[in-house]
Design an enzyme around this catalytic site. Structure first.
Site, mmCIF file in Angstrom:
data_model
loop_
_atom_site.group_PDB
_atom_site.id
_atom_site.type_symbol
_atom_site.label_atom_id
_atom_site.label_comp_id
_atom_site.label_asym_id
_atom_site.label_seq_id
_atom_site.Cartn_x
_atom_site.Cartn_y
_atom_site.Cartn_z
ATOM 1 N N HIS A 87 0.792 -1.191 0.115
ATOM 2 C CA HIS A 87 -0.146 0.316 -0.090
ATOM 3 C C HIS A 87 0.880 1.183 0.129
ATOM 4 O O HIS A 87 0.406 2.317 -0.177
ATOM 5 C CB HIS A 87 -1.041 -0.008 1.240
ATOM 6 C CG HIS A 87 -2.095 0.587 1.070
ATOM 7 N ND1 HIS A 87 -2.066 1.856 0.249
ATOM 8 C CD2 HIS A 87 -3.409 0.602 1.598
ATOM 9 C CE1 HIS A 87 -3.504 2.415 0.245
ATOM 10 N NE2 HIS A 87 -4.264 1.544 0.960
ATOM 11 N N GLU A 92 -9.326 -1.115 -19.991
ATOM 12 C CA GLU A 92 -9.493 -2.153 -21.456
ATOM 13 C C GLU A 92 -8.025 -2.620 -21.700
ATOM 14 O O GLU A 92 -7.213 -2.064 -22.125
ATOM 15 C CB GLU A 92 -9.909 -1.023 -22.399
ATOM 16 C CG GLU A 92 -10.145 -1.779 -23.685
ATOM 17 C CD GLU A 92 -11.587 -2.634 -23.974
ATOM 18 O OE1 GLU A 92 -11.521 -3.876 -24.250
ATOM 19 O OE2 GLU A 92 -12.580 -1.630 -23.501
#
Length: 448
Positions: free
Chosen positions: A170, A391
């Protein structure tokens, strides 16, 4: 109407029967500069890993073995752009401050398969702890004790579908910058220019010199003052999971409830997030309240992106953690008796409070103190991050989610699974009695 899946429905596979075929280190495709990367006071406390799984249906033009090779090559190129992902966390010997040692030690890459078809593993938006098998745990690829900042695992299913599981520290990314990372990996995989040129200058969020804490910060607790159990720790008690689903009509209904309540204003703009968070707050506060102490304080925490709130604003392409914890507080009596609009306003005020000066004050607080956000519940929203819109050459994911663990004080918001419309899925984990109360309150307030 809003609905909930019970903890034991739908049936869940407890073992996805995953076999690891190959695990190795991958390295940047070009030579990178050895350096140290400064970590901000927001970054340096987030020393745990975030594990996400991205599910893809079968594509005859991109079978899993082809995707594996394309993904591996794309990640090797991405390790040039995101050179810090090759490095490791270390403490500077003189300043004693955590930083990233950006050396070409590489990232992990794992190839695996499951004995199931994708449609046999259950509802993808249900928090199945077995999904942890889709993210590689053992990081000792080359040497004992090594801890790469990034590990990717691709797991193929019998149907030709596959999952890409990614574990990152993180300290490397917040949700928005991880989304940018995914967009760039997808662009590289498609042999296109980078979707966004990332900004790696984390000094932009350095503390002021000297640090100036100009606000009280009740949402922060010093390390020595933290209770034995805090929101970031996994719970050892029995927890039941539920997915509460709100349709777009349910969200509209919550907004209307606020506008029509005492003190409401039909012209007031109410965001879906604020209405949902206020609804969750009242359910959580009252579900763990036995009525014996109506003056008990209940604090809800939620993340606010500070990129546009700073002066000057951070670049939208900022890589690193640029979110801080906002809060709203009220007594259980107030949560129960106040008009809903007042709870919504409290949530809105928490975000409005996050000005440039307030954000800088929290960052400076972190320079002077070691501590964490602290409250009764943290709402972690993955709802609008857009992971499902990335995408790739083989298409967009059917669903994306983090691996869910036993944390009763963190409630997760997700977009619905593919084709689920504009609603939101709310993942809650609570002890059985608290869950029964939460469920009853959730439906009661919705008028179900």
């Amino acid at each position: 109407m809003g609905s909930a899946y019970d903890h034991d429905s739908p049936p869940l596979l407890e073992d996805l029967k995953v076999t690891i075929h190959n695990s190795s280190m991958i390295f940047p495709s070009k030579e990178i500069e050895k350096k140290s990367l400064f970590l901000s006071n927001i970054d340096k406390v987030l020393t745990f890993d975030v594990e996400t799984v991205h599910f893809f249906g079968p594509n005859k033009d991109f079978p899993p073995h082809v995707v594996t090779e394309i993904l591996k090559n794309a990640l090797e190129d991405a390790l040039v752009v995101y050179d810090f992902l090759n490095g490791r966390l270390k403490v500077h010997p003189e300043t004693k401050r955590l930083e990233m040692d950006c050396t070409p030690e590489g990232a992990g890459f794992v190839v695996a398969s499951s004995e199931y078809k994708l449609d046999q593993i259950g509802d993808l938006d249900y928090p199945n702890t077995a999904f942890a098998q889709l993210v590689h745990k053992n990081k000792n690829f080359l040497k004992e004790g090594d801890d790469p900042l990034c590990v990717a695992q691709i797991t193929s299913f019998k149907c030709g579908g596959f999952a890409i599981g990614i574990s990152t520290s993180h300290t490397s990314f917040d949700g928005l910058s991880f989304k940018t990372f995914l967009d760039n990996v997808a662009s590289i995989a498609a042999k296109k220019p980078l979707a966004v040129t990332p900004c790696h200058d984390r000094h932009l969020l350095a503390a002021r010199s000297p640090p100036r804490v100009t606000f009280p910060h009740p949402e922060m607790l010093k390390l020595n003052d933290l209770p034995k159990s805090n929101i970031f720790e996994a719970s050892t008690e029995e927890l039941h999971f539920k997915v509460f689903k709100l349709t777009s009509n349910d969200i509209t209904k919550l907004k209307e409830e606020a506008r029509n309540s005492v003190g409401g204003d039909k012209s007031t703009r109410i965001t879906g997030f604020n209405a949902i968070t206020a609804h969750i707050w009242r359910c959580k506060a009252l579900s763990c309240d036995d009525g014996s102490n109506p003056n008990r304080s209940s604090t809800i925490l939620y993340a606010v992106d500070i990129r546009s709130r700073l002066e000057p604003p951070l670049p939208k392409s900022y890589t690193g953690n640029a979110v801080l914890t906002a809060y709203a507080t009220a007594t259980c009596r107030e949560v129960e008796e106040w008009p809903f609009m007042r709870l919504v306003e409290r949530v809105r005020e928490g975000a409005t409070r996050m000005t440039n000066e307030y954000a800088r004050s929290i960052i400076d607080w972190g320079e002077m103190n070691k501590g964490f956000p602290n409250g009764e519940v943290l709402v972690s929203s993955w709802w609008r991050l857009g992971f499902e819109e990335v995408e790739f050459p083989w298409g967009k994911p059917k669903y994306c989610c983090p691996v869910v663990y036993h944390r009763k004080d963190i409630i997760l918001l997700f977009p619905p699974v593919e084709g689920g419309g504009d609603g939101v899925s709310i993942i809650v984990a609570l002890p059985p009695n608290d869950m029964n109360k939460f469920n009853a309150l959730f439906n009661k307030f919705l008028g179900v």
